[in-house]
Design an enzyme around this catalytic site. Structure first.
Site, PDB file in Angstrom:
ATOM      1  N   LYS A  25       0.835  -1.215   0.000  1.00  0.00           N
ATOM      2  CA  LYS A  25       0.000   0.000   0.000  1.00  0.00           C
ATOM      3  C   LYS A  25       0.868   1.265   0.000  1.00  0.00           C
ATOM      4  O   LYS A  25       0.641   2.179  -0.777  1.00  0.00           O
ATOM      5  CB  LYS A  25      -0.943   0.040   1.212  1.00  0.00           C
ATOM      6  CG  LYS A  25      -1.921  -1.122   1.280  1.00  0.00           C
ATOM      7  CD  LYS A  25      -2.941  -0.945   2.392  1.00  0.00           C
ATOM      8  CE  LYS A  25      -2.370  -0.900   3.789  1.00  0.00           C
ATOM      9  NZ  LYS A  25      -1.759  -2.161   4.265  1.00  0.00           N
ATOM     10  N   ARG A 100      -9.897   1.012   8.239  1.00  0.00           N
ATOM     11  CA  ARG A 100      -9.467  -0.329   8.638  1.00  0.00           C
ATOM     12  C   ARG A 100     -10.578  -1.087   9.360  1.00  0.00           C
ATOM     13  O   ARG A 100     -10.380  -2.243   9.736  1.00  0.00           O
ATOM     14  CB  ARG A 100      -8.282  -0.202   9.598  1.00  0.00           C
ATOM     15  CG  ARG A 100      -6.934  -0.489   8.969  1.00  0.00           C
ATOM     16  CD  ARG A 100      -5.913  -0.289  10.055  1.00  0.00           C
ATOM     17  NE  ARG A 100      -4.673  -0.968   9.847  1.00  0.00           N
ATOM     18  CZ  ARG A 100      -3.595  -0.398   9.338  1.00  0.00           C
ATOM     19  NH1 ARG A 100      -3.630   0.833   8.897  1.00  0.00           N
ATOM     20  NH2 ARG A 100      -2.457  -1.072   9.268  1.00  0.00           N
ATOM     21  N   ARG A 137      11.702  -5.805   5.702  1.00  0.00           N
ATOM     22  CA  ARG A 137      11.373  -4.442   5.273  1.00  0.00           C
ATOM     23  C   ARG A 137      12.100  -3.424   6.149  1.00  0.00           C
ATOM     24  O   ARG A 137      12.222  -3.593   7.351  1.00  0.00           O
ATOM     25  CB  ARG A 137       9.860  -4.211   5.394  1.00  0.00           C
ATOM     26  CG  ARG A 137       9.461  -2.775   5.106  1.00  0.00           C
ATOM     27  CD  ARG A 137       7.974  -2.636   4.964  1.00  0.00           C
ATOM     28  NE  ARG A 137       7.281  -2.603   6.237  1.00  0.00           N
ATOM     29  CZ  ARG A 137       5.978  -2.292   6.342  1.00  0.00           C
ATOM     30  NH1 ARG A 137       5.268  -2.027   5.280  1.00  0.00           N
ATOM     31  NH2 ARG A 137       5.402  -2.287   7.528  1.00  0.00           N
ATOM     32  N   ARG A 170      10.789  -1.090  11.405  1.00  0.00           N
ATOM     33  CA  ARG A 170       9.688  -0.687  12.279  1.00  0.00           C
ATOM     34  C   ARG A 170       9.614  -1.636  13.460  1.00  0.00           C
ATOM     35  O   ARG A 170       9.769  -2.848  13.289  1.00  0.00           O
ATOM     36  CB  ARG A 170       8.368  -0.731  11.506  1.00  0.00           C
ATOM     37  CG  ARG A 170       8.090   0.548  10.766  1.00  0.00           C
ATOM     38  CD  ARG A 170       6.885   0.467   9.895  1.00  0.00           C
ATOM     39  NE  ARG A 170       5.701  -0.130  10.522  1.00  0.00           N
ATOM     40  CZ  ARG A 170       4.499  -0.143   9.945  1.00  0.00           C
ATOM     41  NH1 ARG A 170       4.330   0.416   8.757  1.00  0.00           N
ATOM     42  NH2 ARG A 170       3.475  -0.688  10.552  1.00  0.00           N
ATOM     43  N   ARG A 181      -0.919  -8.626  13.634  1.00  0.00           N
ATOM     44  CA  ARG A 181      -1.504  -7.628  12.718  1.00  0.00           C
ATOM     45  C   ARG A 181      -2.308  -8.320  11.610  1.00  0.00           C
ATOM     46  O   ARG A 181      -3.340  -7.814  11.174  1.00  0.00           O
ATOM     47  CB  ARG A 181      -0.392  -6.746  12.109  1.00  0.00           C
ATOM     48  CG  ARG A 181       0.165  -5.743  13.129  1.00  0.00           C
ATOM     49  CD  ARG A 181       1.554  -5.253  12.774  1.00  0.00           C
ATOM     50  NE  ARG A 181       1.614  -4.509  11.532  1.00  0.00           N
ATOM     51  CZ  ARG A 181       2.735  -4.358  10.810  1.00  0.00           C
ATOM     52  NH1 ARG A 181       3.873  -4.908  11.202  1.00  0.00           N
ATOM     53  NH2 ARG A 181       2.717  -3.667   9.708  1.00  0.00           N
TER      54      ARG A 181
HETATM   55  P1  AMP Z   1       0.474   0.858   9.162  1.00  0.00           P
HETATM   56  O1  AMP Z   1       1.620   1.805   9.069  1.00  0.00           O
HETATM   57  O2  AMP Z   1      -0.666   1.235   8.250  1.00  0.00           O
HETATM   58  O3  AMP Z   1       0.863  -0.585   9.033  1.00  0.00           O
HETATM   59  O4  AMP Z   1      -0.122   1.027  10.649  1.00  0.00           O
HETATM   60  C1  AMP Z   1       0.678   0.732  11.779  1.00  0.00           C
HETATM   61  C2  AMP Z   1      -0.207   0.624  13.009  1.00  0.00           C
HETATM   62  O5  AMP Z   1      -0.870   1.884  13.225  1.00  0.00           O
HETATM   63  C3  AMP Z   1      -1.342  -0.385  12.907  1.00  0.00           C
HETATM   64  O6  AMP Z   1      -0.913  -1.703  13.231  1.00  0.00           O
HETATM   65  C4  AMP Z   1      -2.329   0.172  13.923  1.00  0.00           C
HETATM   66  O7  AMP Z   1      -1.913  -0.096  15.239  1.00  0.00           O
HETATM   67  C5  AMP Z   1      -2.196   1.683  13.712  1.00  0.00           C
HETATM   68  N1  AMP Z   1      -3.138   2.189  12.686  1.00  0.00           N
HETATM   69  C6  AMP Z   1      -2.829   2.729  11.475  1.00  0.00           C
HETATM   70  N2  AMP Z   1      -3.933   3.097  10.825  1.00  0.00           N
HETATM   71  C7  AMP Z   1      -4.987   2.786  11.636  1.00  0.00           C
HETATM   72  C8  AMP Z   1      -6.393   2.906  11.513  1.00  0.00           C
HETATM   73  N3  AMP Z   1      -6.965   3.400  10.408  1.00  0.00           N
HETATM   74  N4  AMP Z   1      -7.155   2.491  12.560  1.00  0.00           N
HETATM   75  C9  AMP Z   1      -6.596   1.991  13.679  1.00  0.00           C
HETATM   76  N5  AMP Z   1      -5.286   1.831  13.844  1.00  0.00           N
HETATM   77  C10 AMP Z   1      -4.459   2.220  12.841  1.00  0.00           C
END
Ligand code: AMP
Length: 224
Positions: A25, A100, A137, A170, A181
């Site tokens: 993404k 999400r 990554r 990360r 996740r």
């Molecule tokens: P990402 O960078 O999109 O993989 O997001 C990393 C973490 O941020 C996720 O595992 C969630 O803990 C939190 N997160 C990101 N976007 C959302 C969202 N739309 N709703 C809830 N938690 C989020």
């Protein structure tokens, strides 16, 4: 629209990147941002920026993120809708990592009700491919650009090709947290596929293909 890309008179374009963590993404969002000159809004990046700046929101979000859980909607909505109200979003924007959950998707539909319908780009990859990708990554600390240490390494080791920022792992890209996740994705985010299918807004892409092939396919859908 593409070529001249978005004309000043084009209606606002909202793109939603849907898919499990590690499906690409962020990578596709960066390519789309450059091609369409639209802001890339990643809720994960916004949250990580709050954590870096040690804000109260960052402090509340960190525990959820470290464990691989979703941050509560109440914390996400204000942060996201504040960002989409900025002037640079007037021609549209690219959402990465939002929505999400079904309540998030409904809140977004409500926000967009007087605007053109969003285009939902659903990126598909199997769980095992995701684990293989995410454990190798690294991301740029400054601009969030992702790299894979084997398949798409940076030109200069440890530094971002785009902004020369430092590349980091990360903290949530460890196998136990990735598995958590993925469980959260299957339980809470996957139902959005059906939600957007019913609205006839969903387009699905096979992300085992090369990122350029996926990108070309996405552009052909947007042009259409
Ligand atoms: P990402 O960078 O999109 O993989 O997001 C990393 C973490 O941020 C996720 O595992 C969630 O803990 C939190 N997160 C990101 N976007 C959302 C969202 N739309 N709703 C809830 N938690 C989020």
């Amino acid at each position: 629209m593409i070529g001249e890309l978005m004309l000043p008179s084009s209606p606002p374009l909202v793109l939603i990147l849907l898919g499990p963590p590690g499906a690409g993404k962020g990578t596709q969002a960066k390519l789309l941002q450059e091609k369409l000159i639209l802001p890339h809004i990643s809720t994960g990046d916004l949250l990580r920026e709050h954590i870096r700046r040690k804000t109260p929101l960052g402090a509340q979000a960190q525990g959820f993120m470290d464990k691989g859980n979703l941050v509560p909607d109440s914390l996400i909505f204000d942060m996201l809708f504040e960002r989409t109200s900025h002037e640079d979003c007037s021609r549209g924007y690219i959402l990465d990592g939002f929505p999400r959950t079904i309540p998030q998707a409904k809140a977004l539909q409500d926000r967009l009700k007087d605007k053109p319908a969003p285009i939902v780009l659903n990126l598909e990859l199997t769980d095992e491919q995701i684990i293989e990708r995410l454990t190798k990554r690294v991301i740029c600390e400054k601009c969030g650009t992702p790299y894979h240490l084997i398949y798409s390494p940076p030109k200069v080791s440890g530094h971002c090709d785009r902004c020369k920022g430092v590349l980091i792992h990360r903290p949530d890209d460890t196998e136990p947290v990735i598995r958590k996740r993925l469980t959260v994705y299957h339980e809470q985010t996957e139902p959005l596929i059906h939600f957007y299918q019913r609205l006839h807004l969903l387009h699905t892409f096979d992300c085992t293909l090369d990122k350029k092939e996926v990108f070309d396919h996405i552009l052909s859908i947007i042009k259409g």
